[in-house]
Scaffold this motif. Structure first.
Motif, PDB file in Angstrom:
ATOM      1  N   SER A 125      -6.967 -28.095  20.159  1.00 19.28           N
ATOM      2  CA  SER A 125      -5.797 -27.557  19.472  1.00 19.28           C
ATOM      3  C   SER A 125      -5.508 -26.127  19.918  1.00 19.28           C
ATOM      4  N   MET A 126      -6.541 -25.281  19.970  1.00 19.37           N
ATOM      5  CA  MET A 126      -6.351 -23.889  20.383  1.00 19.37           C
ATOM      6  C   MET A 126      -5.876 -23.790  21.832  1.00 19.37           C
ATOM      7  N   LEU A 127      -6.450 -24.623  22.688  1.00 16.58           N
ATOM      8  CA  LEU A 127      -6.102 -24.571  24.108  1.00 16.58           C
ATOM      9  C   LEU A 127      -4.655 -24.977  24.367  1.00 16.58           C
ATOM     10  N   ALA A 128      -4.062 -25.700  23.424  1.00 19.71           N
ATOM     11  CA  ALA A 128      -2.668 -26.116  23.573  1.00 19.71           C
ATOM     12  C   ALA A 128      -1.684 -25.045  23.108  1.00 19.71           C
ATOM     13  N   THR A 129      -2.199 -23.932  22.596  1.00 19.48           N
ATOM     14  CA  THR A 129      -1.335 -22.824  22.187  1.00 19.48           C
ATOM     15  C   THR A 129      -1.320 -21.757  23.279  1.00 19.48           C
ATOM     16  N   ASP A 130      -0.439 -20.793  23.145  1.00 16.97           N
ATOM     17  CA  ASP A 130      -0.339 -19.718  24.137  1.00 16.97           C
ATOM     18  C   ASP A 130      -1.417 -18.651  23.960  1.00 16.97           C
ATOM     19  N   GLU A 131      -1.952 -18.531  22.750  1.00 20.15           N
ATOM     20  CA  GLU A 131      -2.774 -17.370  22.412  1.00 20.15           C
ATOM     21  C   GLU A 131      -3.994 -17.154  23.307  1.00 20.15           C
ATOM     22  N   PHE A 136      -6.916 -13.551  26.891  1.00 24.58           N
ATOM     23  CA  PHE A 136      -8.166 -13.514  27.646  1.00 24.58           C
ATOM     24  C   PHE A 136      -7.938 -13.776  29.134  1.00 24.58           C
ATOM     25  N   GLU A 137      -8.756 -13.121  29.945  1.00 24.42           N
ATOM     26  CA  GLU A 137      -8.674 -13.317  31.392  1.00 24.42           C
ATOM     27  C   GLU A 137      -9.263 -14.661  31.806  1.00 24.42           C
ATOM     28  N   LYS A 138     -10.337 -15.069  31.134  1.00 24.25           N
ATOM     29  CA  LYS A 138     -10.976 -16.349  31.418  1.00 24.25           C
ATOM     30  C   LYS A 138     -11.218 -17.090  30.109  1.00 24.25           C
ATOM     31  N   VAL A 139     -11.032 -18.406  30.140  1.00 24.93           N
ATOM     32  CA  VAL A 139     -11.285 -19.266  28.986  1.00 24.93           C
ATOM     33  C   VAL A 139     -12.210 -20.391  29.452  1.00 24.93           C
ATOM     34  N   VAL A 140     -13.364 -20.512  28.798  1.00 24.76           N
ATOM     35  CA  VAL A 140     -14.386 -21.477  29.222  1.00 24.76           C
ATOM     36  C   VAL A 140     -14.619 -22.489  28.109  1.00 24.76           C
ATOM     37  N   LEU A 141     -14.501 -23.764  28.428  1.00 25.96           N
ATOM     38  CA  LEU A 141     -14.832 -24.834  27.491  1.00 25.96           C
ATOM     39  C   LEU A 141     -16.122 -25.515  27.940  1.00 25.96           C
ATOM     40  N   VAL A 142     -17.160 -25.417  27.108  1.00 26.20           N
ATOM     41  CA  VAL A 142     -18.423 -26.113  27.338  1.00 26.20           C
ATOM     42  C   VAL A 142     -18.463 -27.262  26.336  1.00 26.20           C
ATOM     43  N   TYR A 143     -18.521 -28.495  26.836  1.00 24.56           N
ATOM     44  CA  TYR A 143     -18.325 -29.688  26.005  1.00 24.56           C
ATOM     45  C   TYR A 143     -19.504 -30.619  26.220  1.00 24.56           C
ATOM     46  N   GLY A 144     -20.389 -30.708  25.220  1.00 25.93           N
ATOM     47  CA  GLY A 144     -21.606 -31.481  25.350  1.00 25.93           C
ATOM     48  C   GLY A 144     -21.569 -32.817  24.623  1.00 25.93           C
ATOM     49  N   VAL A 145     -21.987 -33.876  25.332  1.00 27.30           N
ATOM     50  CA  VAL A 145     -22.072 -35.221  24.766  1.00 27.30           C
ATOM     51  C   VAL A 145     -23.297 -35.922  25.342  1.00 27.30           C
ATOM     52  N   ARG A 146     -23.600 -37.092  24.806  1.00 22.23           N
ATOM     53  CA  ARG A 146     -24.722 -37.870  25.331  1.00 22.23           C
ATOM     54  C   ARG A 146     -24.321 -38.686  26.556  1.00 22.23           C
ATOM     55  N   THR A 156      -6.309 -34.441  29.023  1.00 29.82           N
ATOM     56  CA  THR A 156      -5.759 -33.190  28.514  1.00 29.82           C
ATOM     57  C   THR A 156      -6.464 -31.999  29.154  1.00 29.82           C
ATOM     58  N   ILE A 157      -7.783 -32.097  29.254  1.00 32.11           N
ATOM     59  CA  ILE A 157      -8.568 -31.019  29.851  1.00 32.11           C
ATOM     60  C   ILE A 157      -8.225 -30.859  31.331  1.00 32.11           C
TER      61      ILE A 157
END
Length: 249
Positions: A125-131, A136-146, A156-157
């Motif tokens: 949800s946040m990544l779909a906004t402009d804010e 920020f200069e860099k935005v990092v998504l760390v997404y952990g699953v099994r 989307t990512i």
């Protein structure tokens, strides 16, 4: 207070993981907040909190959920199809929002999202906004699953990677099988060992980093401890820091 919502779409990511898109007249909200869904069973209301995956301004709400075999609500939600109704709270709540991150000199240059499982929802949800992209200069998504099949919203990512190729860094973590370009460690271990920083090409430090964490309680606790060891502090309204968390259970 509850209002009725109408299911518009169900997305099945695998046999347990699913998203519901619901038409409901909820109040304006901030990306990162959550609502509650509810059904009545034997005249008893069963309600659970779910983060909103959709950004503000959409004409629907969307949640990401996993059906727990012995769960009182999630299997019912998984059985819903377009046209079915579900009760929903009209007002979203929660403080894991970008509004809570310090502004100005205390903000830092890099925003880190650490998520496990369905807790990636508020970050989508946040990544779909402009804010985040404006602040920020860099935005990092760390997404952990099994398992790789547990990675929801990959399209989307990937679109975000295409839109912000110099700004967005995606680090998938899949612990029980191989997946291209993924790490295989727990998120807290990846922080402690430096593997996550190495993969991102960025350091996590108090000067440049803001870190938001959402996921299972063990991950949140251990990741926060690992970040504190690196010199970061929990972000409080009275004492701004670098670590922002939301616990839903």
């Amino acid at each position: 207070m509850w209002i009725n919502g109408t299911v518009l779409k169900r997305i099945d990511w695998n046999d347990k993981l699913f998203s519901l898109r619901i038409k409901a007249d909820i109040e304006p909200f901030i990306a990162g907040q959550f609502i509650k869904l509810s059904q009545k069973r034997d005249d008893k209301r069963v309600a659970r909190a779910y983060s909103l995956v959709n950004p503000p301004g959409t004409d629907y709400v969307e949640v990401l959920a996993v059906a727990v075999e012995e769960g009182q609500l999630s299997p019912v939600l998984q059985s819903l199809t377009p046209g079915d109704t579900v009760e929903i709270t009209p007002k979203a709540i929660g403080f894991m929002t970008l509004d809570e991150i310090p502004q100005g000199a205390l903000q830092g240059k890099h925003l880190w999202f650490l998520a496990t499982g369905t807790a990636v929802g508020p970050f989508i949800s946040m990544l779909a906004t402009d804010e985040p992209w404006e602040r920020f200069e860099k935005v990092v998504l760390v997404y952990g699953v099994r398992l790789a099949e547990d990675l929801a919203y990959l399209d989307t990512i990937k679109q975000l990677q295409h839109t912000y190729p110099q700004q967005f860094i995606f680090i998938p973590i899949v612990t029980r099988e191989d997946f291209p370009d993924a790490l295989s460690c727990r998120i807290p271990d990846g922080i402690t060992s430096g593997l996550i920083e190495q993969k991102a090409g960025l350091d996590i430090n108090a000067e440049h980093s803001q870190v938001m964490i959402c996921g299972n309680p063990g991950m949140i606790s251990d990741a926060q401890a690992a970040l504190i060891e690196k010199g970061l502090n929990k972000n409080l309204r009275r004492v701004p820091g670098q670590i922002t968390v939301e616990k839903y259970w």
